[in-house]
Scaffold this active site. Structure first.
Site, PDB file in Angstrom:
ATOM      1  N   PHE A 140       0.854  -1.184   0.000  1.00 45.95           N
ATOM      2  CA  PHE A 140       0.000   0.000   0.000  1.00 45.95           C
ATOM      3  C   PHE A 140       0.890   1.234   0.000  1.00 45.95           C
ATOM      4  O   PHE A 140       1.616   1.488   0.959  1.00 45.95           O
ATOM      5  CB  PHE A 140      -0.962   0.057   1.198  1.00 45.95           C
ATOM      6  CG  PHE A 140      -1.904   1.224   1.065  1.00 45.95           C
ATOM      7  CD1 PHE A 140      -3.066   1.103   0.314  1.00 45.95           C
ATOM      8  CD2 PHE A 140      -1.614   2.458   1.628  1.00 45.95           C
ATOM      9  CE1 PHE A 140      -3.918   2.192   0.133  1.00 45.95           C
ATOM     10  CE2 PHE A 140      -2.459   3.550   1.452  1.00 45.95           C
ATOM     11  CZ  PHE A 140      -3.613   3.410   0.703  1.00 45.95           C
ATOM     12  N   ASP A 225       9.425   2.872   1.865  1.00 51.77           N
ATOM     13  CA  ASP A 225       8.249   3.652   2.225  1.00 51.77           C
ATOM     14  C   ASP A 225       8.033   3.482   3.723  1.00 51.77           C
ATOM     15  O   ASP A 225       7.492   2.472   4.171  1.00 51.77           O
ATOM     16  CB  ASP A 225       7.024   3.167   1.422  1.00 51.77           C
ATOM     17  CG  ASP A 225       5.768   3.971   1.748  1.00 51.77           C
ATOM     18  OD1 ASP A 225       5.769   4.678   2.780  1.00 51.77           O
ATOM     19  OD2 ASP A 225       4.791   3.878   0.987  1.00 51.77           O
ATOM     20  N   LYS A 254       2.766  11.337   7.158  1.00 53.09           N
ATOM     21  CA  LYS A 254       1.956  11.124   8.361  1.00 53.09           C
ATOM     22  C   LYS A 254       2.503  11.848   9.591  1.00 53.09           C
ATOM     23  O   LYS A 254       2.333  13.050   9.724  1.00 53.09           O
ATOM     24  CB  LYS A 254       1.809   9.624   8.605  1.00 53.09           C
ATOM     25  CG  LYS A 254       0.983   8.926   7.498  1.00 53.09           C
ATOM     26  CD  LYS A 254       0.639   7.518   7.881  1.00 53.09           C
ATOM     27  CE  LYS A 254       0.084   6.684   6.751  1.00 53.09           C
ATOM     28  NZ  LYS A 254      -1.357   6.814   6.565  1.00 53.09           N
TER      29      LYS A 254
HETATM   30  N1  PLP Z   1       2.472   4.626   2.050  1.00 61.67           N
HETATM   31  C1  PLP Z   1       2.104   3.958   3.159  1.00 61.67           C
HETATM   32  C2  PLP Z   1       2.960   2.861   3.688  1.00 61.67           C
HETATM   33  C3  PLP Z   1       0.906   4.289   3.803  1.00 61.67           C
HETATM   34  O1  PLP Z   1       0.524   3.615   4.893  1.00 61.67           O
HETATM   35  C4  PLP Z   1       0.117   5.338   3.280  1.00 61.67           C
HETATM   36  C5  PLP Z   1      -1.172   5.680   3.904  1.00 61.67           C
HETATM   37  O2  PLP Z   1      -1.769   4.953   4.646  1.00 61.67           O
HETATM   38  C6  PLP Z   1       0.546   6.006   2.123  1.00 61.67           C
HETATM   39  C7  PLP Z   1       1.739   5.623   1.546  1.00 61.67           C
HETATM   40  C8  PLP Z   1      -0.276   7.115   1.514  1.00 61.67           C
HETATM   41  O3  PLP Z   1      -0.231   8.258   2.289  1.00 61.67           O
HETATM   42  P1  PLP Z   1      -1.353   9.401   2.079  1.00 61.67           P
HETATM   43  O4  PLP Z   1      -2.652   8.804   2.491  1.00 61.67           O
HETATM   44  O5  PLP Z   1      -0.903  10.530   2.959  1.00 61.67           O
HETATM   45  O6  PLP Z   1      -1.324   9.749   0.626  1.00 61.67           O
END
Ligand code: PLP
Length: 400
Positions: A140, A225, A254
């Site tokens: 994700f 990530d 976040k």
């Molecule tokens: N990458 C990871 C591992 C995430 O958990 C999330 C969101 O939950 C994202 C990217 C996407 O972030 P955003 O919702 O701020 O676009």
């Protein structure tokens, strides 16, 4: 207005792209949130790990108000007195050399993709428009059309194609698959140290370290990530530090702003991040002084208040307790730091009904995928708070 009035209004006028629990929150402080009727709940989701520092942390709130009364945005057409400090402080924390600021997590992932591709063409020497990035099944990384194109979750992508080419999917947790998937045009391996949205999936010990070695041997960038796993969530400042891994780039978001404001970033080395030239990438709000000032304070709070250490200590304490619960519904309890998943057996009837029952007990959490309850409280949680929550979790898991 009653809760029901507000829920009805949201459902009538707001798009139905979420399925929230029906609790209407109006105030938050530390680990606690309050609904409009004054009922208090322990927040076990932390806005998907955005409020690691706790709700409305007073130091960050103060900084935000001060900066909001001074200067909020200049755009990158001009310089501001916060951006350089923000870049330097994040580089120091990550042992990196250059930062590119963005707003949301997905934008930072997009930035990392562009960075890796351009590095591939201009440094590695990959043939024009043939760059390939390896990603993992169950990933994700956000919701943009490029990112969902390399998701393996049908719900995220069906009806939203056609998608961007240039991505190859391999199983998560399998270094051999990475080795076999690399070709001469591979520019990067993009991976989460723990698949949080995927169900708190923890790869085998040594996985990231092996991936690091394979990437180095093949001149492929290792891009982590850590939007959800980073900034103390998993008991270290970054989850990859459990294996002493230093990636070629971190993607952060976040909790970078303590949940006050969307702030994200990609941090990398000069050789890699240095590929961006004026005009090739940007965003109106990215790097604005309000965002930078809030993020700088949020990072100071994380470090100065010992939240990373607390995450490790409280995470171990909580997980040991959860493992003592005797419930026919539990298949496995797993996690690192304060990112914990309780996987239920398929016969349990799905995690949602447990989240609903926990809400009635004063705990807010959310199912991730069908069968996993995620517990990810703000990192300011104490032993007494965990004991309070544990009694309620045990009751629900043993009696439902
Ligand atoms: N990458 C990871 C591992 C995430 O958990 C999330 C969101 O939950 C994202 C990217 C996407 O972030 P955003 O919702 O701020 O676009």
């Amino acid at each position: 207005m009653t809760s029901q009035n507000l829920i009805d209004m949201e459902d009538q006028y707001g798009a139905h792209n979420y399925l929230p629990l029906d609790v209407v929150l109006t105030r938050g402080e530390g680990i606690w949130v309050y609904d409009i009727d004054g009922k208090k709940y322990l927040d076990f989701l932390s806005a998907y790990s955005s409020v690691n520092q706790g709700h409305c942390h007073p130091r960050i709130a103060k900084k935000m108000i001060e900066q909001a009364q001074k200067l909020t945005i200049t755009s990158r057409a001009f310089r501001n007195d916060q951006l350089g400090l923000f870049c330097k402080e994040v580089c120091d924390l990550t042992n990196m050399e250059m930062l590119l600021p963005m707003n949301t997590g997905a934008e930072a992932v997009e930035t990392a993709i562009k960075m890796a591709r351009k590095w591939g063409y201009t440094v590695k020497g990959v043939e024009k428009d043939r760059a390939e990035i390896i990603t993992c099944a169950g990933n994700f990384h956000g919701r943009t059309t490029t990112i969902i194109g390399f998701s393996t979750e049908q719900l995220y992508k069906q009806y939203f194609g056609p998608f961007t080419p240039g991505f190859k999917s391999i199983p998560f947790g399998n270094p051999k698959a990475l080795k076999n998937a690399i070709i001469k045009n591979t520019v990067a391996f993009l991976v989460e140290p723990i698949q949080a949205e995927g169900g708190v999936l923890i790869p085998p010990d040594g996985y990231l370290k092996e991936c690091e070695t394979i990437c180095r041997e093949n001149n492929v960038l290792l891009i982590l990530d850590e939007i959800q796993t980073g900034l103390g969530r998993c008991g270290k400042l970054f989850a990859c530090q459990h294996e002493n891994v230093q990636p070629d780039a971190f993607i952060l978001g976040k909790a970078l702003s303590g949940g006050f404001y969307p702030v994200s970033a990609v941090v990398s080395t000069r050789e890699i991040m240095g590929v961006f030239k004026p005009g090739e990438h940007g965003s109106t709000f990215a790097g604005n002084p309000l965002a930078c000032s809030v993020a700088r304070e949020a990072l100071k709070v994380l470090v100065e208040e010992g939240l990373v250490e607390n995450s490790e200590k409280m995470g171990n304490y909580f997980m040991d307790k959860l493992k003592t619960i005797k419930s026919k519904h539990i298949k496995e309890v797993r996690g690192k730091g304060l990112l914990i998943g309780v996987e239920l057996v398929p016969e349990a009837g799905g995690a949602r009904r447990f989240a609903e029952a926990l809400k009635e007990e004063g705990l807010l959490c959310k199912e991730t995928h069908e069968n996993v309850i995620r517990f990810a409280p703000p990192l300011v949680i104490t032993k007494e708070d965990i004991d309070w929550a544990f009694e309620r979790i045990k009751k629900v898991l043993e009696s439902l």
